[in-house]
Enzyme design. Structure first.
Site, PDB file in Angstrom:
ATOM      1  N   HIS A  63       0.824  -1.224   0.000  1.00 35.20           N
ATOM      2  CA  HIS A  63       0.000   0.000   0.000  1.00 35.20           C
ATOM      3  C   HIS A  63       0.857   1.274   0.000  1.00 35.20           C
ATOM      4  CE1 HIS A  63      -0.519   1.196   4.545  1.00 35.20           C
ATOM      5  NE2 HIS A  63       0.698   0.770   4.304  1.00 35.20           N
TER       6      HIS A  63
ATOM      7  N   ASP B 215      -7.185   8.871   0.001  1.00 38.52           N
ATOM      8  CA  ASP B 215      -6.777   8.132   1.192  1.00 38.52           C
ATOM      9  C   ASP B 215      -7.273   8.946   2.391  1.00 38.52           C
ATOM     10  OD1 ASP B 215      -5.309   7.097   3.402  1.00 38.52           O
ATOM     11  OD2 ASP B 215      -3.705   6.414   2.063  1.00 38.52           O
TER      12      ASP B 215
HETATM   13 MN   LIG Z   1      -2.210   6.111   0.596  1.00 35.71          MN
END
Ligand SMILES: [Mn+2]
Length: 344
Positions: free
Chosen positions: A163, A254
């Site tokens: 990630h 995010d």
């Molecule tokens: Mn991220």
């Protein structure tokens, strides 16, 4: 002016004062897919992100704004057995295989001219999401809103968590610096460095900073957010990646871009982030372009923090997402609204 704007059905193509708009004549159609995935990082929990976002009404909120929404449910993603690390990199085949499915799904949704809304999942799912989007919209630009650059390679990463690497698989100019992982044979880099821009950075590794400079990737870190303020910054962001104002936008959000005060239930929180109000503004400006084509919502982790933290995180996230799909702080009037009139 406000009254004529408000009498039209709400849509993503809201005309704003700061930007030219290619407002669609009818409300956009949205395709939602859940990506219950956590193998791009070490903590369990992000696989429950889609369920939590749905429980808090993310689909209904977008629908209530006048958008036609199709919910494709959640992808079924299995762990690959005996998935040995590649150097330090964890779960390479599992992450690769899952992203292949994400790519196929997002490609289909966007080919059907729906705005894809992907509910993560950790941020590794953006590999498949951008790849799939690029198959149907090769001229897309990527706006990456994050505390981190997520540009490490399988060679530079200390943690080995994918990630933190998704953009290294996607950006063409990163090819000389990276290595091919098992499970990623299907994945070709599909965007140029000049078609990517960051917002909200405040925790960037040394190698990532060097790659950004070397490849020429533009960024508006929290320092630039403070320096320019949001209105000036958003104009610069859009002019930088798309001076002609015509290209489809892939927005990868995010939730750790926001300050942990607003989104504490996430794996890698960093203080000094965007406020809820700043995210509303960014979302409204993106909606105002009429060109949002795919939105990733990632790194909500219901297993982290207290019940209050979880609620705060998911409520803020669903609120912000509604602004990406046409919610306006000045108010919205739906197409079927009937004004109460006095009886004659
Ligand atoms: Mn991220």
């Amino acid at each position: 002016m406000a009254s004529t704007a408000a009498s039209k059905p709400p849509s993503v193509g809201v005309v704003t004062q700061t930007m030219a708009s290619t407002a669609p004549s009818k409300p956009p159609s949205v395709g939602v897919v859940g990506i219950p995935f956590s193998k791009g990082q070490p903590r369990g929990g992000t696989e429950h992100g889609p369920a939590l976002l749905r429980d808090y009404g993310i689909v209904e909120r977008i629908q209530d704004l006048g958008n036609k929404v199709t919910d494709y449910g959640d992808l079924t993603l299995d762990a690959v057995e005996d998935d040995k690390p590649w150097n330090k990199v964890k779960n390479p085949r599992t992450v690769g295989q899952a992203n292949r499915k994400v790519s196929e799904c997002v490609s289909k949704i966007t080919r059907d001219r729906q705005i894809a809304l992907t509910l993560g999942g950790d941020h590794s799912i953006a590999i498949g999401s951008i790849h799939g989007h690029a198959q149907s919209c090769p001229d897309l630009v990527v706006v990456w809103i994050d505390a981190h650059a997520d540009l490490n390679t399988p060679l530079s990463s200390d943690s080995g968590n994918i990630h933190g690497m998704p953009l290294s698989f996607i950006v063409k100019e990163m090819a000389p610096y990276t290595a091919r992982l098992p499970g990623f044979e299907w994945c070709q880099p599909c965007i140029s460095a000049r078609d990517l821009i960051y917002i909200g950075l405040r925790d960037v590794d040394e190698a990532e900073r060097a790659y950004m400079t070397e490849c020429g990737i533009a960024s508006y870190s929290m320092q630039e957010v403070d320096k320019y303020g949001l209105p000036d910054m958003m104009e610069r962001v859009l002019k930088t990646v798309d001076p002609t104002g015509k290209r489809p936008i892939h927005l990868s959000f995010d939730v750790d871009a926001m300050d942990p005060e607003y989104s504490p239930s996430t794996g890698t929180p960093v203080h000094g982030g965007l406020t809820r109000r700043e995210m509303y503004y960014i979302a409204e400006e993106i909606a105002g372009t009429g060109r949002l084509s795919c939105l990733d919502v990632v790194e909500v982790n219901p297993s982290l923090g207290t019940e209050a933290d979880r609620k705060k995180t998911v409520r803020t996230t669903v609120d912000v997402v509604s602004h990406f799909f046409g919610k306006r702080r000045e108010g919205n009037v739906s197409a079927d609204f009937k004004m109460p009139l006095p009886q004659k």
